[in-house]
Scaffold this motif. Structure first.
Motif, PDB file in Angstrom:
ATOM      1  N   LEU A 155       0.816  -1.215   0.000  1.00 57.66           N
ATOM      2  CA  LEU A 155       0.000   0.000   0.000  1.00 57.66           C
ATOM      3  C   LEU A 155       0.857   1.275   0.000  1.00 57.66           C
ATOM      4  N   CYS A 156       2.043   1.193   0.484  1.00 63.91           N
ATOM      5  CA  CYS A 156       2.914   2.373   0.555  1.00 63.91           C
ATOM      6  C   CYS A 156       3.575   2.697  -0.784  1.00 63.91           C
ATOM      7  N   VAL A 157       3.661   1.729  -1.653  1.00 64.80           N
ATOM      8  CA  VAL A 157       4.472   1.883  -2.868  1.00 64.80           C
ATOM      9  C   VAL A 157       3.999   3.027  -3.766  1.00 64.80           C
ATOM     10  N   ASP A 158       2.701   3.074  -4.063  1.00 68.07           N
ATOM     11  CA  ASP A 158       2.195   4.103  -4.971  1.00 68.07           C
ATOM     12  C   ASP A 158       2.155   5.487  -4.331  1.00 68.07           C
ATOM     13  N   ILE A 159       2.227   5.546  -3.019  1.00 69.94           N
ATOM     14  CA  ILE A 159       2.225   6.835  -2.316  1.00 69.94           C
ATOM     15  C   ILE A 159       3.531   7.584  -2.567  1.00 69.94           C
ATOM     16  N   CYS A 160       4.602   6.840  -2.729  1.00 69.56           N
ATOM     17  CA  CYS A 160       5.929   7.458  -2.799  1.00 69.56           C
ATOM     18  C   CYS A 160       6.196   8.087  -4.171  1.00 69.56           C
ATOM     19  N   ASP A 199       5.374  11.121   3.458  1.00 74.12           N
ATOM     20  CA  ASP A 199       4.062  10.816   2.881  1.00 74.12           C
ATOM     21  C   ASP A 199       3.658   9.353   3.057  1.00 74.12           C
ATOM     22  N   CYS A 200       4.616   8.463   3.117  1.00 75.74           N
ATOM     23  CA  CYS A 200       4.303   7.041   3.188  1.00 75.74           C
ATOM     24  C   CYS A 200       3.899   6.592   4.599  1.00 75.74           C
ATOM     25  N   GLU A 237       8.843   9.375  -5.160  1.00 75.21           N
ATOM     26  CA  GLU A 237      10.204   9.081  -5.618  1.00 75.21           C
ATOM     27  C   GLU A 237      10.346   7.625  -6.066  1.00 75.21           C
ATOM     28  N   ALA A 238       9.283   6.845  -5.921  1.00 76.66           N
ATOM     29  CA  ALA A 238       9.301   5.424  -6.271  1.00 76.66           C
ATOM     30  C   ALA A 238      10.488   4.703  -5.644  1.00 76.66           C
ATOM     31  N   CYS A 239      10.718   4.982  -4.376  1.00 77.60           N
ATOM     32  CA  CYS A 239      11.900   4.396  -3.741  1.00 77.60           C
ATOM     33  C   CYS A 239      11.566   3.306  -2.730  1.00 77.60           C
TER      34      CYS A 239
END
Ligand code: SF4
Ligand code: SF4
Length: 56
Positions: free
Chosen positions: A14-19, A43-44, A21-23
């Motif tokens: 769930l955290c991936v698309d929030i970032c 943000d994550c 910076e795609a990090c």
């Protein structure tokens, strides 16, 4: 300050698309943050249902 994912991560992604910076990337046991690219925006943190993303 830096942001890290603790071992309680359940790999829900769930955290991936929030970032922006795609990090946040998946590793063998859990998701991890690429510290080279993370801007510490925070943000994550609220995206994680098990609150395992923390600042330290
Ligand atoms: S703090 Fe910001 S840049 Fe760092 S992993 Fe979380 S959302 Fe991405
Ligand atoms: S939202 Fe939390 S539990 Fe889900 S993958 Fe990200 S760090 Fe892991």
């Amino acid at each position: 300050m830096s942001v890290m994912i603790q071992e309680e991560c359940v790999s829900c992604a769930l955290c991936v698309d929030i970032c922006a910076e795609a990090c946040i990337v998946e590793e063998e046991d859990q998701f991890v943050i690429d510290v080279e690219r993370c801007t510490d925006c925070g943000d994550c943190l609220p995206a994680c249902p098990v609150t395992c993303i923390v600042t330290h």
